[in-house]
Design a protein around this motif. Structure first.
Motif, PDB file in Angstrom:
ATOM      1  N   GLN A   1      32.116  35.249  36.526  1.00  0.00           N
ATOM      2  CA  GLN A   1      30.999  34.322  36.693  1.00  0.00           C
ATOM      3  C   GLN A   1      29.762  34.832  35.959  1.00  0.00           C
ATOM      4  O   GLN A   1      28.998  34.058  35.410  1.00  0.00           O
TER       5      GLN A   1
ATOM      6  N   MET B   1      41.356  37.771  41.544  1.00  0.00           N
ATOM      7  CA  MET B   1      40.911  36.548  40.873  1.00  0.00           C
ATOM      8  C   MET B   1      41.296  35.314  41.685  1.00  0.00           C
ATOM      9  O   MET B   1      40.527  34.364  41.764  1.00  0.00           O
TER      10      MET B   1
ATOM     11  N   PHE C   1      39.581  35.568  45.651  1.00  0.00           N
ATOM     12  CA  PHE C   1      38.118  35.555  45.731  1.00  0.00           C
ATOM     13  C   PHE C   1      37.480  34.540  44.783  1.00  0.00           C
ATOM     14  O   PHE C   1      36.264  34.530  44.611  1.00  0.00           O
ATOM     15  N   LYS C   2      38.299  33.678  44.202  1.00  0.00           N
ATOM     16  CA  LYS C   2      37.811  32.679  43.250  1.00  0.00           C
ATOM     17  C   LYS C   2      36.665  31.886  43.874  1.00  0.00           C
ATOM     18  O   LYS C   2      36.771  31.365  44.975  1.00  0.00           O
TER      19      LYS C   2
ATOM     20  N   SER D   1      33.982  32.898  45.141  1.00  0.00           N
ATOM     21  CA  SER D   1      33.226  33.589  46.200  1.00  0.00           C
ATOM     22  C   SER D   1      32.156  34.483  45.582  1.00  0.00           C
ATOM     23  O   SER D   1      32.244  34.857  44.406  1.00  0.00           O
TER      24      SER D   1
ATOM     25  N   HIS E   1      33.525  37.736  43.997  1.00  0.00           N
ATOM     26  CA  HIS E   1      34.528  37.621  42.938  1.00  0.00           C
ATOM     27  C   HIS E   1      34.307  38.607  41.792  1.00  0.00           C
ATOM     28  O   HIS E   1      35.198  39.368  41.416  1.00  0.00           O
ATOM     29  N   ASP E   2      33.089  38.605  41.214  1.00  0.00           N
ATOM     30  CA  ASP E   2      32.829  39.476  40.071  1.00  0.00           C
ATOM     31  C   ASP E   2      32.872  40.952  40.449  1.00  0.00           C
ATOM     32  O   ASP E   2      33.316  41.785  39.663  1.00  0.00           O
TER      33      ASP E   2
END
Length: 166
Positions: free
Chosen positions: A36, A88, A91-92, A94, A97-98
């Motif tokens: 992201q 990935m 946690f997409k 969220s 995520h990163d």
């Protein structure tokens, strides 16, 4: 089995990291697309470009030892990549995520640093001076990437994940 030498071990480990680098090269674009943060996307793209050069250096090392470049499946890197893919997916979208992607990338870096450090030491022991230079260059890149990822985590990615979650 008792007749295996350090040369044999060097070659087997070289095949292992060759597989790992090629696997990483295929995975980095997916990680860049999933990130992201623009800074994290850029870091993954930069490492993809570096990885291409690292693969070329490995091919030169194979040439130095008089062997054809061959890959041997590396269960360790397969597992690390699989963990990254799970992050990935799970946690997409969220806030974390990163941070998870970055942690996965650092797991890859730490594996590579370990392998290149070992290969460099063995190349030195075996008298492969040109291979030492090539492996040293890659080891320096991997360490620099790990440091850059740590800095990115500490200055942006981790705090962004925490702030969004609050």
């Amino acid at each position: 089995m008792a007749d295996k030498t350090l040369d044999d071990l060097f070659y087997e480990t070289l095949k292992d990291i060759y597989y790992a680098e090629r696997k990483i090269l295929k995975t980095l674009p997916k990680m860049a697309r999933a990130a992201q943060s623009e800074k994290l996307k850029a870091a993954f793209q930069q490492h993809k470009d570096e990885t291409e050069g690292q693969i070329e250096r490995l091919q030169q090392v194979f040439e130095i030892i008089g062997k054809r470049p061959r890959a041997k499946t590396c269960a360790a890197i397969d597992g690390i990549v699989e963990e990254g893919e799970e992050i990935m997916e799970e946690f997409k979208g969220s806030p974390a995520h990163d941070a998870g992607l970055l942690a996965s990338a650092q797991a890859v870096e730490h594996y590579e640093i370990s392998r290149y450090g070992t290969l460099r030491a063995w190349a030195k022991q075996l008298g492969y001076a040109e291979a030492v230079k090539l492996l040293d260059a890659t080891l320096a890149e991997e360490s620099k990437t790990d440091d850059a990822l740590t800095k990115l985590a500490e200055t942006a990615v981790n705090s962004a994940a925490q702030k969004k979650a609050a």
